[in-house]
Design an enzyme around this catalytic site. Structure first.
Site, PDB file in Angstrom:
ATOM      1  N   CYS A  29       0.854  -1.181   0.000  1.00 53.04           N
ATOM      2  CA  CYS A  29       0.000   0.000   0.000  1.00 53.04           C
ATOM      3  C   CYS A  29       0.891   1.233   0.000  1.00 53.04           C
ATOM      4  O   CYS A  29       1.655   1.456   0.950  1.00 53.04           O
ATOM      5  CB  CYS A  29      -0.924  -0.006   1.214  1.00 53.04           C
ATOM      6  SG  CYS A  29      -1.993   1.451   1.355  1.00 53.04           S
ATOM      7  N   CYS A  65      -3.181   7.362  -4.353  1.00 54.02           N
ATOM      8  CA  CYS A  65      -2.927   5.917  -4.408  1.00 54.02           C
ATOM      9  C   CYS A  65      -1.510   5.626  -4.905  1.00 54.02           C
ATOM     10  O   CYS A  65      -1.216   5.786  -6.089  1.00 54.02           O
ATOM     11  CB  CYS A  65      -3.958   5.201  -5.265  1.00 54.02           C
ATOM     12  SG  CYS A  65      -3.866   3.393  -5.125  1.00 54.02           S
TER      13      CYS A  65
END
Length: 333
Positions: free
Chosen positions: A91, A254
């Protein structure tokens, strides 16, 4: 005050997206690698994830990270990434949050102007450079795992949205990349429900027709992210809405999505090595990406990306579980 479990946390947000960094209370998860620890966590300890990210302690877009001792000698910390959709291999926004927390809480040796942190993740070793000024983390640049295009110019039947063209790319997670204009939806928050419905339809169709599998680690598979590019997006500056399983938007630009987008653009011959790439989120925050070199993954062409962003600590907490709490794993509404 009664509690059957106490979890220590430092909360942060990365360009608008939360990262709840768990610094204590979990213990060492069994496993010789972080990939094995991820598997064992999902099999035996996933109730901890649900307790932390579900309501009432979390919310439908909650994410976090669990710190662990590293499983490899060249890493400073091990990390498991958690969110409402599960336990991710990697992530990007979470890594930026973790690095900021490690520096600003003194959990790593801090050096100015740059502190380098090496994180052992289920997707591989991730090296992070934190720009530090007077003890504060001013920005974080992560060197991500090798990223690659899986396939270009694919098409899928997305039900009520008809046939949708997409590219598939990997940047730590798999991403279907499609154009909002092809779906006839404007890039505006007022259309968020339609954007979400379309993204989930594309995701479901991809997973039914042609689910991606990592060529070197079959445990990394399936598409849980759909990058819907806004009209006017280019290889220099791209805006997007990121739809994530089971039904929420990434508030940040992101990090793994930025990596996948750059890999896709490079595969199309649009983004050269060394060029800056601005990736803008649905709420207008930005990451700066750059491809540093070409490599291979499982025999296929790949690139090594860096992503730069910012995170801010928002609080510290001890999350408790009362033995009589009627929601020991939280709830989803």
């Amino acid at each position: 005050m009664r509690s059957s479990r106490v979890l220590h946390a430092v909360d942060s947000h990365t360009e608008g997206m939360p990262t709840r960094v768990i610094t204590g209370g979990v213990g060492v998860i069994p496993g010789a690698t972080m990939s094995e620890r991820r598997r064992n966590f999902l099999n035996d300890l996933d109730h901890i994830r649900r307790l932390l990210v579900n309501e009432p302690r979390g919310h439908p877009a909650m994410s976090g990270a669990i710190l662990q001792p590293p499983t490899r000698a060249d890493a400073d910390w091990g990390v498991l990434y958690i969110e409402v959709s599960g336990c991710l291999p990697m992530c990007g926004h979470g890594t930026i949050g973790v690095a900021t927390v490690l520096v600003e809480t003194g959990m790593v040796e801090v050096r100015e102007p740059v502190t380098t942190v090496r994180l052992d993740t289920p997707a591989g070793l991730v090296t992070v450079d934190v720009r530090v000024d007077q003890g504060a983390a001013r920005s974080v640049t992560l060197r991500n795992v090798p990223s690659f295009a899986v396939g270009l110019d694919r098409k899928v039947d997305a039900g009520p949205w008809g046939e949708v063209a997409y590219d598939m790319a990997f940047g730590g997670n798999f991403y279907a990349i499609a154009e909002l204009a092809d779906l006839g939806i404007p890039f505006e928050r007022a259309a968020k429900n339609r954007i979400m419905e379309a993204g989930l339809a594309v995701m479901a169709a991809v997973n039914e027709a042609d689910p991606p599998v990592h060529p070197e680690n079959p445990e990394i598979s399936g598409c849980r992210h759909v990058y819907l590019a806004a009209p006017g997006s280019t290889a220099e500056h791209s805006r997007h809405a990121m739809v994530i399983h089971p039904g929420w938007f990434d508030r940040s630009p992101c990090g793994t999505g930025t990596s996948a987008r750059m890999a896709q653009l490079h595969a199309r011959g649009l983004l050269p090595i060394g060029a800056d790439f601005r990736n803008e989120s649905f709420i207008g925050t930005r990451f700066i990406g750059r491809l540093t070199e070409e490599t291979t993954v499982g025999g296929r062409p790949a690139v090594v990306p860096t992503v730069t962003g910012r995170a801010w600590i928002t609080g510290t907490a001890q999350y408790l579980l009362d033995p009589d709490d009627p929601f020991p794993e939280g709830f989803e509404l």
